[in-house]
Design a protein around this motif. Structure first.
Motif, PDB file in Angstrom:
ATOM      1  N   LEU A  28       0.826  -1.209   0.000  1.00 45.54           N
ATOM      2  CA  LEU A  28       0.000   0.000   0.000  1.00 45.54           C
ATOM      3  C   LEU A  28       0.856   1.252   0.000  1.00 45.54           C
ATOM      4  O   LEU A  28       0.567   2.219  -0.716  1.00 45.54           O
ATOM      5  N   LEU A  31       2.371   1.805  -3.353  1.00 40.12           N
ATOM      6  CA  LEU A  31       1.378   2.340  -4.286  1.00 40.12           C
ATOM      7  C   LEU A  31       1.082   3.799  -3.979  1.00 40.12           C
ATOM      8  O   LEU A  31       0.965   4.631  -4.879  1.00 40.12           O
ATOM      9  N   GLN A  34       3.952   6.082  -5.123  1.00 37.89           N
ATOM     10  CA  GLN A  34       3.980   6.266  -6.572  1.00 37.89           C
ATOM     11  C   GLN A  34       2.815   7.129  -7.035  1.00 37.89           C
ATOM     12  O   GLN A  34       2.959   7.991  -7.896  1.00 37.89           O
ATOM     13  N   LEU A  38       3.026  10.716  -9.028  1.00 40.89           N
ATOM     14  CA  LEU A  38       2.366  11.054 -10.288  1.00 40.89           C
ATOM     15  C   LEU A  38       1.464  12.265 -10.119  1.00 40.89           C
ATOM     16  O   LEU A  38       1.383  13.126 -10.981  1.00 40.89           O
TER      17      LEU A  38
ATOM     18  N   ILE B 283      -0.857   6.281 -17.006  1.00 39.34           N
ATOM     19  CA  ILE B 283      -0.086   7.147 -16.118  1.00 39.34           C
ATOM     20  C   ILE B 283      -0.457   8.606 -16.322  1.00 39.34           C
ATOM     21  O   ILE B 283      -0.591   9.381 -15.374  1.00 39.34           O
ATOM     22  N   LEU B 333      -7.660   3.337  -1.570  1.00 35.05           N
ATOM     23  CA  LEU B 333      -6.699   2.440  -0.935  1.00 35.05           C
ATOM     24  C   LEU B 333      -7.129   2.140   0.495  1.00 35.05           C
ATOM     25  O   LEU B 333      -6.975   1.014   0.986  1.00 35.05           O
ATOM     26  N   ALA B 367      -6.268  -8.580  -1.944  1.00 29.98           N
ATOM     27  CA  ALA B 367      -5.136  -7.665  -1.810  1.00 29.98           C
ATOM     28  C   ALA B 367      -4.232  -7.746  -3.026  1.00 29.98           C
ATOM     29  O   ALA B 367      -3.809  -6.716  -3.588  1.00 29.98           O
ATOM     30  N   GLY B 371      -3.791  -4.804  -5.622  1.00 28.22           N
ATOM     31  CA  GLY B 371      -2.438  -4.256  -5.661  1.00 28.22           C
ATOM     32  C   GLY B 371      -1.827  -4.333  -7.046  1.00 28.22           C
ATOM     33  O   GLY B 371      -1.219  -3.374  -7.536  1.00 28.22           O
ATOM     34  N   VAL B 374      -3.726  -1.748  -9.407  1.00 28.64           N
ATOM     35  CA  VAL B 374      -3.315  -0.358  -9.192  1.00 28.64           C
ATOM     36  C   VAL B 374      -1.862  -0.182  -9.597  1.00 28.64           C
ATOM     37  O   VAL B 374      -1.499   0.802 -10.242  1.00 28.64           O
ATOM     38  N   GLY B 375      -1.031  -1.177  -9.252  1.00 25.06           N
ATOM     39  CA  GLY B 375       0.381  -1.083  -9.594  1.00 25.06           C
ATOM     40  C   GLY B 375       0.610  -0.973 -11.082  1.00 25.06           C
ATOM     41  O   GLY B 375       1.428  -0.179 -11.541  1.00 25.06           O
ATOM     42  N   ILE B 378      -0.413   2.542 -12.387  1.00 25.14           N
ATOM     43  CA  ILE B 378       0.450   3.683 -12.101  1.00 25.14           C
ATOM     44  C   ILE B 378       1.893   3.426 -12.484  1.00 25.14           C
ATOM     45  O   ILE B 378       2.769   4.181 -12.117  1.00 25.14           O
ATOM     46  N   GLY B 379       2.124   2.359 -13.210  1.00 25.10           N
ATOM     47  CA  GLY B 379       3.434   2.211 -13.837  1.00 25.10           C
ATOM     48  C   GLY B 379       4.478   1.503 -13.008  1.00 25.10           C
ATOM     49  O   GLY B 379       5.661   1.623 -13.280  1.00 25.10           O
ATOM     50  N   LEU B 380       4.061   0.752 -11.979  1.00 23.87           N
ATOM     51  CA  LEU B 380       5.060   0.008 -11.217  1.00 23.87           C
ATOM     52  C   LEU B 380       5.199  -1.419 -11.719  1.00 23.87           C
ATOM     53  O   LEU B 380       6.197  -2.072 -11.457  1.00 23.87           O
TER      54      LEU B 380
END
Lengths: 752, 431
Positions: A28, A31, A34, A38, B283, B333, B367, B371, B374-375, B378-380
């Motif tokens: 969490l 996230l 990040q 952004l 993004i 979140l 989870a 996770g 969302v990851g 947002i580019g992870l």
């Protein structure tokens, strides 16, 4: 049992849960960090990027400025034109199938996604005939509106398709070879690569092509309705550059022509069509190259803002001449429309049209002089009476390459600057080799400013002025004009009349010569003497003062600046060079513009105004501080050259002894000088396979000059005219009649 | 001790030996049925589910374009599925969760059968319609289509919890083998559909349940470590081969997505128009949301013209973030944290091993899915096919989500049996 009292969290299960929970928490946090990055850090950039997609930006075209002559006549202008663009798949006809597929899919949505692609054909077939008919109707509409026969349009379609397919095959085969080579380079077992693998569609197969080009506004209006109806048709603005006075027809009155020519061609006026009027001066357009884009990038490096005049693909750039030199002025700036896709608002920036450029050239005069120099007129081709002691300069009927310049004396403006041969711009596309690969005629060279010529005798008046102004010679001192300059060197620096006729001017005049005598008969000994007196340094310096060695920077391209006193070999100048330079030979080379400029300076009494081509350019004057009497005597000498019986510029003696005056235009006063300048021949060296070299002389002989000052009868000279005819021999015989007709042209055009 | 307590002890002893005894079962039921715990964290889970679902419906609606003022068909469908889901959750809450132990194996067998059914090639396309270039994931039952793999996830958690609840042998390495096999079968069947995203979710659930059940951490971590090394090797080799246009291990689009993520990290924009497009647009939309997001009309415009693909399912988070900004992201979140944390809390409070493991397994799945989604937005992480649970469009997954919440609520509602022993406490063994 079940829990350990000694641990902080007694329950193992809870510890394990915390482990899992801890892992989730770490995720969490990652996230969240990040997301914060952004949304906070990079927010501005991302918002700008997202907003950018809300806008469509479109450049709108502008018009290039026009090029005008001194009386405002249009020499070059943009003509609005349009191309009818059609998407490639409509050109090939594939559109019918894809559109039928689209309709089938729209009408049978659920069924469509469930059956395999290769089985969908059955669904598509019923729609196919309909779409094919629509496509055919579209082509008919285009043909009808643009007033082009349907067969021509189909032929154009086939040609586009063939070109693109050829291109695609070449590209794909190239890729295939490269891919095979790359993959199989280090292998024992070859990997098979087929054409399918590399055959990605080319850009050309996914973009529209012009099916009909260059339609005007009226027709474009009708075609626009078709474009609204069919999405694969669009109109593309393609302003083309028109040169309305590139080809002109001039009526030449032959009544003043040399009599033998009149006998040959008749007395009547003739209509001559001249191609390529002022092409060298105006220039032409070419397609964009990388250097142009780099020279004027989209973002102006100084201001950091968008330069609305930047180059976009498909733009044309001026090449050569005024089009090139005044590119920034002519170009103009595009307009810009920003449309907000969500609100449909538009922000319009209007285009700025290019500025017009006005030249000092009179295009009708230019056309007339080009007509006079055209081979059909007969003045600039080898004629029987051109024969001299050395024979004919070239076989009878061979056209001469010529150049002529007309300067306005009070202002220094160039009224006309002709270089022959010239050419039409269409020849640049159709047959460029004939222009650029002809070593003898070199049509692409502007002889008036870019070709070096040995001046010969025409420099004599300025040498006189130079020597007298320097105080090295006195006008009241005559010079003995014997057979040669140095008594102990009979074969050097000889008098031309002695070489040709065995007599001397001293004998002819019965006395030593004064300056005006020497100019009248073009005595070499007199001017060898002046050259000797001046010496190499001073004579070079005086040439430079008159403009030799400095480019005029007219702004239309490459200029030969002139050479005064620099030798090929790099050696220093000797006295002998100065002596030769006194009669315009030796290490001296000028252009026809220099010649006219010399005489204009003399006519102004020593005021040098640098010749100009653009009306807006301010005049730039220097005073050479010539001795006034030397100028007067010089001009008197020029007058006598044209009037006196022994004047070299007075008459032509035809075979049989008949003499005809060169200048016969009523109402004008002419003073001028002939020149017969020894020139280096044009040779071609060929080496055959065996290694033997042969040298062929392509052209040889003397250049024929005539430079004069002319004004209305009883008035001061108004115009300076220089004419040079390459390898033509005698200045009086060949260049003289041409100069006469140029004077007549000035009268016809109202200048005299 | 009074007679009741004695009988409880007896009952419990009998119960922990794993034999089914009708009489004791009835008595045990009598002991347990009477108490419902009303004030417990299970409501947190249900509430989060409902709120996330509402967020989802709203976001699905604003992906439709500049807006006509009406709710779109897709959003309405999602709403209907939400109602179905709530009804399903209500149905699941009523029986005591222990009943499900008996149903877990038959349910799992049914799910396996359905998964195999999906893969049979000569099934007519009116029943199993391949989509998206041949993915066979949905069974058509007339009014709608449903996705067995979503229910298979729940069945798996139930089965695994049922298997692990009284065992100890998972504390040895050999004992990990059978649980892995139980996970492997449905995973493989789902992987072949193909549906990598859903298949991958079985792993975290298995690992979390094993951790919670007391498997030794060093066993698990070494297994995970080996797995991670294997995965990295596969990825690196695939990227290497992809440069020569060969795809021996991973499939081309998968390698593309990994390459696109690497491009993103390096700032390489050469492939931004093809493989990098989805990532970049996601993004951009998230970043453009800023701290507080944008008002609806503007957000709609930004979203529509971004050209973002899969707006209403995989990429719904980008839509949400653009509309509600960083504040909205934090709230979202927190909602997921509440869901997962609530489920873990219920697991802690519950004494029964089955209940505990079910909560842990479901929490791990949710989870991980949230996770990863969302990851990747947002580019992870590289783009995968995972949707955002409860929020993304998808009838079966929404109903399955409500069923999960219902199960957890069910577990939370039951007061643990008096003097029942907490399970999975293995402190007499060395850790």
């Amino acid at each position: 049992m079940g829990s350990d009292q000694s641990k902080f969290i007694r329950s193992m299960f809870v510890r394990r849960l915390l482990l899992i929970g801890g892992a989730v928490a770490v995720g969490l946090v990652a996230l969240g960090v990040q997301a914060a990055r952004l949304s906070i850090d990079q927010h501005a950039d991302h918002l700008a990027e997202a907003e950018r997609r809300l806008r469509t930006e479109r450049w709108t075209p502008t018009t290039r400025g026009a090029i005008l002559d001194r009386r405002g006549r249009i020499l070059a202008q943009d003509v609005p034109a349009f191309d009818v663009m059609v998407e490639y798949d409509a050109i090939t006809g594939d559109w019918a199938y894809t559109e039928a597929a689209r309709r089938a899919r729209a009408n049978h949505a659920e069924l469509w996604t469930s059956i395999e692609p290769h089985r969908r054909d059955a669904l598509i077939q019923p729609y196919l005939s309909e779409t094919e008919r629509e496509l055919d109707a579209m082509w008919d509409s285009i043909a009808q509106s643009s007033r082009v026969p349907r067969e021509d349009i189909d032929a154009r379609r086939r040609s586009i398709e063939a070109t693109v397919e050829r291109m695609a095959n070449a590209v794909w085969n190239h890729r295939l070879r490269e891919r095979r080579a790359a993959l199989n380079r280090d292998r024992q077992r070859a990997i098979e690569v087929t054409l399918q693998d590399v055959a990605q569609p080319l850009r050309e197969q996914q973009m529209p092509h012009a099916v009909v080009s260059g339609i005007d506004e009226r027709i474009a209006f009708e075609v626009r309705r078709i474009a609204d109806q069919y999405p694969m048709v669009s109109l593309h603005s393609s302003a083309s550059r028109a040169y309305p006075r590139e080809r002109m027809t001039v009526v030449i009155d032959r009544s003043g022509f040399p009599p033998l020519l009149r006998d040959q061609l008749g007395d009547a006026s003739e209509s001559i069509t001249v191609d390529g009027v002022a092409t060298h001066i105006i220039g032409w357009m070419r397609s964009l190259q990388r250097e142009d884009v780099l020279a004027r990038p989209r973002i102006n490096p100084d201001t950091g803002t968008i330069d609305r005049g930047h180059y976009r693909p498909g733009d044309l750039v001026g090449s050569v001449g005024v089009e090139s030199a005044s590119e920034f002025q002519l170009r103009g700036e595009r307009g810009y429309i920003i449309t907000q896709r969500d609100t449909r608002e538009q922000q319009v920036t209007e285009p700025i049209p290019g500025q017009d450029v006005q030249l000092t050239i009179d295009i009708e005069l230019q056309a007339r002089i080009q007509a006079l120099l055209s081979p059909e007129t007969g003045l600039a081709v080898v004629q029987p009476w051109h024969e001299t002691r050395q024979g004919l300069p070239a076989p009878l009927g061979t056209p001469f390459n010529t150049s002529a310049v007309v300067l306005d004396i009070p202002t220094g403006e160039i009224l006309s600057m002709v270089s022959m041969p010239s050419f039409n711009r269409s020849q640049l596309q159709d047959d460029p080799r004939s222009i650029f690969e002809d070593p003898v005629n070199t049509p692409w060279v502007n002889r008036a400013i870019s070709r070096p010529y040995m001046p010969g005798s025409i420099v004599k008046p300025i040498i006189l002025a130079a020597a007298v102004t320097e105080g090295l010679h006195r006008l009241d001192e005559p010079i003995v004009s014997g057979p040669y300059l140095f008594p102990d060197r009979p074969n050097q620096f000889r008098s031309w009349i002695y070489k040709q006729y065995g007599t001397t001017f001293n004998d002819m005049f019965g006395r030593p010569l004064y300056a005006d005598d020497a100019l009248c008969v073009s005595c070499n000994i007199y001017f060898y003497t002046l050259g000797m007196k001046l010496g190499p340094q001073r004579i070079s310096e005086w040439y430079r003062r008159f403009g030799v060695g400095t480019p005029y920077n007219l702004g239309i391209g490459h200029e030969y600046p002139g050479n005064a006193g620099v030798k090929h070999s790099g050696e220093r100048l000797y006295l002998g060079d100065a002596i030769l330079m006194g009669i315009g030979q030796g290490p001296i080379a000028i252009t026809p513009l220099h010649a006219a400029d010399f005489y204009a300076t003399l006519a102004r009494g020593g005021q040098r105004i640098i010749p100009r081509l653009f009306r807006h350019a301010p005049p730039h004057a220097t005073d050479l501080r010539l001795d006034p009497e030397s100028v007067d005597v010089g001009i008197k000498g020029l007058e006598r050259a044209v009037r006196d019986e022994w004047g070299t510029g007075r008459h032509i003696t035809y075979p049989g002894g008949r003499r005809v005056l060169i200048f016969n235009v009523p109402g004008v006063d002419v003073v001028g000088k002939t020149g017969t300048a020894t020139a280096s021949p044009i040779v071609a060296t060929e080496t055959d396979d065996a290694g033997n070299t042969t040298t062929r002389v392509l052209r040889s002989g003397d250049h024929a000059w005539f430079v004069l000052l002319v004004g209305r009868e009883g008035q001061a000279p108004r115009y300076a005219i220089s004419v040079v005819v390459e390898f033509a021999g005698s200045g009086g015989r060949v260049a003289g009649p041409i100069a006469n007709e140029i004077i007549r042209a000035l009268v016809t055009e109202g200048y005299l | 001790m009074n007679p009741r307590q004695i009988s409880d002890l007896v009952t419990l002893h009998q119960r922990t030996s794993g034999r089914f005894d009708l009489e004791n079962e009835t008595r045990a039921r009598a002991v347990t049925r009477s108490s419902i715990v009303w004030w417990q964290p299970g409501w947190l889970v249900m509430l989060s589910t409902i709120m996330l679902c509402l967020v989802g419906v709203y976001c699905i609606n604003i992906t439709s374009g500049l807006g006509t003022g009406e709710w779109t068909r897709t959003a309405l469908r999602q709403g209907i599925f939400a109602v179905i889901g709530i009804i399903g959750a209500a149905l699941v809450v009523v029986p005591h969760y222990r009943r499900m132990i008996h149903f877990s194996w038959p349910l799992a067998a049914l799910m396996i059968a359905l998964l195999i059914f999906l893969l049979i090639p000569f099934i007519p396309e009116s029943i199993v319609r391949p989509r998206n270039g041949g993915a066979r994931r949905w069974i058509n039952i007339g009014i709608t289509e449903f996705q067995p793999s979503e229910l298979a996830k729940i069945a798996f958690v139930l089965v695994m919890a049922s298997y692990l609840r009284f065992r100890r042998n998972h504390r040895s390495i050999r004992g990990l083998f059978l649980p892995s096999l139980i996970a492997f079968v449905p995973m493989a069947l789902i992987l072949v559909q193909p549906d990598l995203g859903t298949a991958v979710l079985f792993m975290p659930a298995l690992v979390a349940m094993l951790i919670a059940a007391g498997a030794k951490l060093r066993h698990l971590f070494s297994a995970l470590g080996l797995g991670a090394v294997f995965a990295i090797v596969v990825v690196v080799l695939s990227l290497f081969f992809a440069q020569q246009n060969e795809y021996p291990l991973l499939r081309p689009h998968q390698v593309d997505r990994i390459a696109a993520l690497i491009d993103q990290f390096e700032g390489d924009e050469r492939h931004i128009q093809d493989r990098g497009f989805q990532g970049k647009q996601a993004i951009t939309l998230v970043g453009a949301g800023g701290i507080a997001g944008h008002p609806e009309p503007y957000a709609r415009a930004l979203i529509v013209f971004s050209g973002l693909p899969e707006r209403h399912n995989d990429m719904i988070f980008a839509v949400f973030a653009n509309r509600f900004g960083l504040i909205g992201i934090m709230v979202l979140l927190v909602l997921y944290a509440a869901w997962v944390g609530g489920a873990l809390w219920v697991a802690a409070m519950c004494r029964d091993p089955f209940g505990r493991l079910v909560c842990v397994g479901l929490a791990a799945m949710v989870a991980t899915q949230a996770g990863v989604n969302v990851g990747m937005t947002i580019g992870l992480l590289p783009i995968t096919g995972m949707t955002l649970p409860f929020v993304s469009y998808g009838g079966t997954s929404l109903v399955a989500g409500f069923l999960m919440a219902g199960l957890i609520l069910n577990i939370a509602l039951r007061r643990p049996a008096y003097l029942s022993r907490k399970s999975f406490e293995f402190d007499d063994d060395a850790e």
